[in-house]
Design a protein around this motif. Structure first.
Motif: not given
Length: 1440
Positions: A488-503
């Protein structure tokens, strides 16, 4: 005074050793902020030198050094030395930069190539000259006029992590002695190692001669790599993984072998883990009888030789088999190792009957060799693109690798060894849970599509709480990758990706995952965060600039390192010490609205039914296709790999059905001149999953419509002939489009032009079909594909170019005017309020011959004025403060700025050209405007694809595009990209070569530039030149009387003509001016007013540029000239054109004229005869007399210039002669040798058979170089001009280097072409008269003194180098005609003067070989790297 570093340093620098040593903290995680400066200003003639103490291999780039007038006590340190301004000179790599801008491209040694222990320094001399030193060697003057008070600047950038100031005081010889002792010790150890290896080899051969088995009985020891390996190899994973160090700097020395001999019927299989997209060639795999315990490892295994008639080494390289370094099978199997991708598997087995078989991804390629020795070791050569491999074990529960390569999925072949794995049943295979999204997620997110897709349903209302985790933990080496479906062409920032130990079952989902303070690693923007804290600022590609259709991924490797991927490209190590059992996590933040997991687990079945794929998904090729085709470039490119061996079975389809009015367009990228027929295109209702792919799509008898040639076919039957588009006549670069319109008609498009309705009543839900049949071998989907409105179909000339979708779009810089809003991933900009404060810049400097094009999206006629567009030398980046940007682009005067506003061209606010182009005030919505800096330094404007001509000249490099959304234009979008259409680029390169050769010719003639210039031999058709080229006479009519000077005008040198005759029958009179391009090949129009290229003319009392009036009431009226009047022109030192009447200066006629221009006179109307007037003091008359010596020198110069002209014609291919039968046969032989066309310039073949040579009336011997030396014409051969890798060097070589010939063999011909280096790939033949191959390829600057290069032998005559000892004859069979050709190959090369020695022939012949050269001067030999440039491939057929 002792030299020290200043206490104030960059943010990551720590000083020690009494401020004499500086180190950059966290060098493997940070690459900048390592700037240090000298504590005191430099003393004249005293060098400031540092030694490189430590380097790391994590980054590119290295140490940078220079001087600055900035005081370290008060200044704010930039992140790198190139960020200094206000009087700073820095040496970076091999370039010199002033205030961050390059002023010298190639200055001295390359600092990026320096190693630990080497020194670099800087010095200011008493006369204000700046010198740089490398290892104590002065690299020469770098700059003049350096201020008296300057400080030294050292930037520990990239690989450089620590430096120490070198104390030049007496008493430092002890260190040098220590170094010398270390070198001596190292040489002694190397000698002893070689001696011991030789003894072991001799003993081994003696034992083998006695028939003693030296190998231990068959061992059940697990296969690993041997601990002894190539010098650049690093072993890990219990020696089951091998990796080549410095993969971006080195391409060889990566040989590894198995730890023990292979047993009969034992599979040795490896997986390609890492590739780099830099080198040519890739992995090579095979077997050898050489024991790794005693082997002296070569740079590449194909260099291994064995005794005659003994099979010592068998390697698969590319698609061929080499035995003992020589090709034994040209085409083997159906795979090319150079085209494999990461994840592909390569295996081999020596059967009990002695046959050697290769397996690619489990598929048996057949018998590679019938005679394999009983005792062999497996060999892998990590060559070129191949960086890392791992040995696979079929007993491993994870075998085969779960992440299959794109090539594996595309071929859709059941991956197994049918003769080995029958005993393994499918029930025994361990089930693997599919990787999906967990249903428990952030409050604003939802999981749909069977847990494969996650989205933010209300993406326009909220921007956070979109965190989604995977349903299970990631396995080691498992890639978690998602496809961005919607933005969508509205907000600042975009997708973030990674890993976590939390279930996901226990996690209290935060608003954004970067708020997590434990057990979480995320990539956001360009950085990496750990537990909410940024650990790497500038890590990889900016995720905030991704678009729908892009892919992002993350992988935890077995060693605990974390790698992120963007569109399949590894961004490098993002974190270390990541524990196992982590969940993948996606944060649908800001613009990111929907993603789908890319399924890597099941290569045998499609991820989803093609007909159910969202119609918003970008069009690509389907992964199911014909067996002879391959999908590449992330589904955007399809090719037939074995195009010369197979002509059908290459059907490909679109990834989803086409929508109404949606154009599916492909560009033809490769064709082969072998088969009849070509591309076929159409549509079908059949889903790819349901189609049994036939040999050709016209065999389908239902629900299919195809265009074959010019015939429209439905269900295999012709329903219409003579369609306007004939697909059998298309060529490389043509764009073919298919569209089903909303009225049910099927239309085809050629280069964007609609060819009309082909048929009607075509139903909905059709897939596009492309059949790579016959001559067509490769196509790619273009960015022209998309949905069009009924009244807005694509037009052929509406846009300047149609780049492929793989191109990278231009973008706007984030530094902009205060009324500007940047949207659409920095591709669209909008003026929000008012009429000004709307300046935008390109994010990067404009490259040579690159067009930056925009589309007008919104216009408001409330305001007056026009869009401003141009170029500026103001350096702009995303972090540049917006405070420096004025309200209007016309106020950009602090740096050189050229602007086109209305119909004027302005330079720093001053008008330099009027009436240049149609007024920009008239631009409407949908119009296209482009700007381009051409290689000759001129600025061009494009409106709707049409070149408006030269707007300004002498534009420097590294300029940014500047656009001011002033007045009515309120919104624009970028439509161009960073790469060019191949045919357009080739045309531009030809123009560039023409201009650069002309400049080189002008430079060569500077020292003897005549005071009087004659007229050029190319002129209007009614012109007769006489009087030694100084008089021109129009023989008939009133026009066709254009004449130009034979040489470019020199600045401050006047060119004058005298009126000799007038014909009062006509009206108007002489016109005079300048031509901004060489006239050699130009066909002149009837009048100079019709020249639309770079041309400025004075006619009457007005000045015209390319036919457009730019000035009135200037000077005398030329229509009133009388006999005897003298009229002249001159270009002054500020590039202004001035007119002179009877010697009186009439002032500036035009400004900013091209740097290299020719005088032009148009004998129009009443003026029909003029004579060149010698300049004062020249002492020349119309028929000058010279001394004999001067005449001889002139004749010699004319001969050299004649050869230069011949070379220019050869390079540009301006004269096309129909090839003779011998030339056609040679071209056919070249095709049979399998050499790609990409090595050669198009249509640059010269036949030197006897008939062609006589037809051209050429001499048998020519001269070239400085000083000139003779060489023979290659009579009896055909020459094919090669593309030059180093264009700058080739231009120097074409003028100043000598010409010679080098003989070679077919077996190494491709290696020489791949590397472009004869030294690294020299032939090895009997008699010792030809070179032994060299393994290490150093540059001329980085070659160590200890490297012992073998000399190569060349000759100025092909008669000598074309004999059997140098160019051995080989046989080549034409599989179609069954005719055998006896062929020789050689190279024509450019040889650097002074780099070679002249010697006698070494073949023991008594008769004179060439009548022009004595036998004592036939061999030219050299050892110097960089002294030989390949110019052309020579082919000779002897049995015709």
């Amino acid at each position: 005074m002792a030299l020290k570093f200043h206490n104030r340093v960059g943010t990551l620098v720590t000083l020690s050793n009494n401020n004499c040593t500086a180190q950059r903290n966290h060098p493997t995680q940070e690459f900048n902020n390592g700037v240090v400066m000298s504590a005191e200003p430099l003393q004249d003639n005293v060098p400031f030198e540092v030694r490189i103490d430590r380097k790391v291999n994590s980054w590119s780039g290295s140490i940078e050094i220079g001087v600055t007038t900035c005081d370290p006590s008060t200044m704010k340190f930039p992140i790198s030395a190139t960020g200094f301004r206000e009087g700073t000179w820095v040496m970076s790599g091999s370039s010199i930069l002033r205030d961050g801008h390059s002023v010298i491209e190639e200055y001295g040694a390359d600092l990026d190539q320096l190693n630990e222990g080497e020194k670099v320094g800087v010095m200011r001399t008493t006369d204000g000259t700046l010198h740089f030193l490398v290892n104590g060697v002065d690299q020469g003057p770098a700059a003049n006029g350096i201020a008296a008070k300057v400080y030294a600047v050292i930037d520990m950038y990239g690989k450089c992590a620590q430096v120490t100031i070198v104390d030049n005081a007496p008493g430092t010889n002890q260190e040098n002695d220590g170094i010398s002792n270390d070198v001596a010790s190292q040489l002694a150890n190397e000698f002893l190692t070689q001696l011991s290896n030789q003894i072991v080899n001799d003993l081994t051969r003696n034992v083998e001669a006695l028939g003693i088995d030296t190998v231990a009985p068959s061992s059940n020891e697990r296969l690993t790599f041997h601990e002894r390996c190539g010098s650049l190899v690093k072993l890990s994973n219990s020696r089951r993984t091998a990796e080549r160090r410095h993969p971006l700097d080195e391409f060889n020395n990566g040989v590894v072998m198995t730890n023990r001999p292979l047993k009969n019927d034992e599979l040795f299989e490896i997986r390609l883990d890492v590739l780099v997209d830099k080198w040519s060639g890739s992995i090579e795999v095979g077997i050898t009888t050489h024991n790794p315990s005693v082997l002296d490892f070569p740079a590449t295994m194909t260099n291994m030789r064995s005794d005659l008639d003994v099979v010592g080494t068998i390697m698969m390289s590319g698609c061929g088999i080499l035995t003992n370094g020589k090709g034994t099978r040209r085409e083997y199997g159906v795979y090319n190792l150079d085209e494999l991708t990461e994840g592909d598997r390569i295996g081999l087995i020596r059967k009990s009957n002695g046959h050697l078989h290769y397996y690619i991804n489990g598929e048996d390629q057949g018998v590679a060799s019938n005679e394999t020795p009983p005792t062999i070791w497996g060999v892998v050569d990590l060559y070129g693109m191949a960086v890392k491999v791992s040995i696979l074990d079929r007993n491993d529960p994870n075998y085969p690798n779960n992440i299959s390569s794109p090539a594996q999925r595309a071929r859709n072949i059941f991956r197994q060894y049918p003769d080995m794995y029958d005993e393994i049943s499918s029930e025994e295979a361990e089930p693997v849970e599919r990787l999906l999204f967990h249903t428990r997620c952030g409050s604003h997110a939802a999981v749909i599509n069977n847990q494969r897709t996650a989205h933010r349903p209300n993406a326009l209302d909220d921007f956070n709480y979109g965190v989604v985790l995977t349903n299970r933990t990631l396995r080691p080496e498992e890639l978690f990758e998602v496809h961005i479906d919607k933005m969508v062409d509205k907000w600042a920032g975009s997708i973030e990706i990674g890993v976590t130990l939390h279930s996901p079952n226990d996690l209290d989902f935060p608003s954004t995952m970067t708020n997590m303070r434990s057990g979480t690693w995320m990539m956001t923007g360009t950085g990496v965060m750990h537990n909410g804290t940024t650990v790497i600022d500038m890590y990889g590609q900016n995720l905030d600039r991704l678009k729908a259709g892009d892919r992002v991924g993350v992988k935890r490797r077995g060693d605990g390192t974390l790698h992120f991927y963007v569109n399949g490209i590894d961004q490098g190590q993002g974190a270390t010490g990541v524990p196992p059992n982590v969940y993948g996590v996606i944060d649908l933040y800001g613009q990111a609205a929907q993603t789908t997991i890319v399924d890597h687990t099941d290569p045998l079945s499609p991820d989803a039914d093609s007909s159910n794929i969202s119609d918003t998904e970008e069009l690509r090729f389907h992964h199911i296709h014909g067996q002879n085709s391959t999908i590449a470039n992330n589904g955007r490119t399809c090719l037939r790999p074995n195009a010369t061996g197979e002509f059908n079975d290459a059907i490909i389809m679109s990834s989803r059905p086409l929508k109404d009015n949606e154009l599916f367009e492909v560009i033809i990228e490769k064709m082969v001149d072998r088969w009849s027929g070509s591309l076929e295109a159409g549509v079908t209702l059949i889903k790819p999953e349901e189609l049994e792919f036939p040999n050709t799509m016209t065999d389908i008898a239902y629900d299919t419509w195809m265009l074959s040639g010019a015939a429209i076919m439905q269900d295999g039957s012709t329903i219409r002939n003579g369609y306007p588009l004939d697909l059998d006549a298309v060529t490389v670069g043509c764009r073919i489009g298919i569209m089903r319109c909303s009225d049910g008609t099927l239309h085809y498009f050629l280069n964007g032009a609609d060819q009309g309705a082909a048929c009607s009543d075509v139903p909905h839900g059709i897939f596009a079909v492309i059949d790579l049949y016959g001559q067509c071998a490769q196509v790619s989907i273009t960015s022209g594909s998309g949905v069009y409105q009924d009244n807005n179909l694509p037009q052929s000339d509406q846009a300047i170019m149609s780049p492929s979708s793989s191109d990278v779009s231009h973008r706007f810089s984030l530094c902009c005017g205060k009324c500007i809003t940047i949207k659409n991933n920095s591709c669209t900009t909008v003026r929000s309020t008012g009429y000004n404060n709307a300046i935008v810049f390109s994010s990067d400097p404009l490259k040579r011959d690159e067009i930056f094009e925009i589309r007008i999206d919104q216009v408001c006629r409330v305001w007056s004025g026009s869009l401003h567009i141009g170029l500026t030398t103001l350096a702009i980046s995303d972090t540049t403060s917006s405070s420096i940007i004025p309200a209007s682009a016309l106020e950009l005067t602090s740096k050189l700025t050229w602007l086109i506003t209305g119909s004027e061209v302005r330079k720093n606010g001053f008008v330099i050209k009027e009436n240049y182009a149609p007024a920009l005030e008239r631009l409407e919505v949908g119009n296209f405007v482009g700007i381009r800096r051409v290689s000759d330094g001129t600025l061009h404007l494009y409106i709707n694809g049409e070149d408006m001509g030269v707007a300004a000249s002498n534009i420097p490099k590294n300029v940014f595009v500047v656009i001011d959304l002033y007045g009515p234009v309120e919104m624009i979008t970028i439509t161009s990209s960073c790469s060019w259409d191949a045919s357009l680029m080739a045309s531009q390169q030809s123009q560039s070569i023409t201009s650069e050769l002309a400049e080189a010719a002008e430079f060569d003639a500077d020292e003897e530039y005549p005071n009087t210039i004659g007229f050029h031999t190319n002129h209007g058709k009614n012109i007769m030149i006489s009087n030694g080229g100084l008089t021109a006479d129009r023989t008939e009519s009133y026009n066709q009387g254009i004449i130009v000077t034979s040489q470019p005008l020199r600045k401050k040198h006047m060119f004058q003509v005298r009126i000799e005759h007038l014909n009062t029958r006509w009206s108007f009179s002489l016109m005079i001016g300048i031509l901004g391009f060489p006239p050699d090949k130009y066909t002149f129009p009837v009048s100079s007013m019709s020249i639309k290229k770079s041309c400025i003319m004075i006619q009457g009392n007005a000045v015209y540029s390319s036919g457009c009036k730019i000035k009135e009431n200037y000077g005398p009226n030329l229509d009133e000239l009388q006999i005897g009047h003298v009229i002249g022109i001159m270009v002054d030192e500020e590039s202004n054109l001035r007119l002179f009447f009877n010697g009186v200066d009439q002032g500036v006629a035009a400004r900013d004229v091209p740097g290299s221009c020719y005088g032009l006179v148009d004998l129009y109307g009443i003026c029909d005869k003029v004579t060149v007037v010698p300049n004062e003091g020249s002492g020349e008359s119309p028929e000058p007399h010279h001394k004999d010596k001067e005449k001889a020198e002139k004749e010699n110069m004319e001969e050299v210039l004649k050869e230069k002209q011949s070379l220019s014609e050869s390079i540009l291919g301006s004269v096309v002669i129909r090839p003779c039968e011998y030339a056609k046969t040679c071209s056919k032989v070249r095709s049979l040798m399998g050499i790609p066309d990409g090595f050669f310039l198009e249509q640059q073949m010269t036949c030197y058979c006897e008939s062609c040579h006589k037809l051209r009336s050429e001499d048998l011997y020519l001269r070239r170089g400085e000083p000139p030396r003779e060489y023979s014409v290659p009579l009896g051969w055909c020459r094919y001009i090669l593309k030059q890798r180093q264009k700058a060097s080739s231009f120097v070589a074409s003028d100043k280097w000598h010409v010679a010939y080098y003989g070679t063999q077919l077996e190494v011909l491709r290696k020489i072409l791949d590397t472009g280096d004869i030294h690294a790939c020299s032939d090895q033949m009997g008699g010792g008269s030809i070179l032994l191959p060299q393994s290490i390829a150093f540059t001329e600057k980085s070659r160590p003194d200890s490297s012992s290069l073998k000399q190569i032998i060349m000759s100025p005559t092909i008669r000598y180098i074309g004999c059997n000892e140098f160019s051995p004859k080989f046989k080549l069979l034409d599989p179609r005609t069954k005719k055998t050709f006896h062929v020789r190959v050689a190279f024509q090369v450019w040889l650097k003067p002074g780099s070679y020695k002249t010697g006698p022939q070494s073949l023991g012949l008594t008769d004179q070989i060439d009548p022009q050269f004595p036998n004592s001067e036939l061999e030219w030999s050299t050892k110097e790297h960089g002294s030989v440039l390949l110019h052309g491939l020579l082919i000779k057929i002897e049995n015709l």
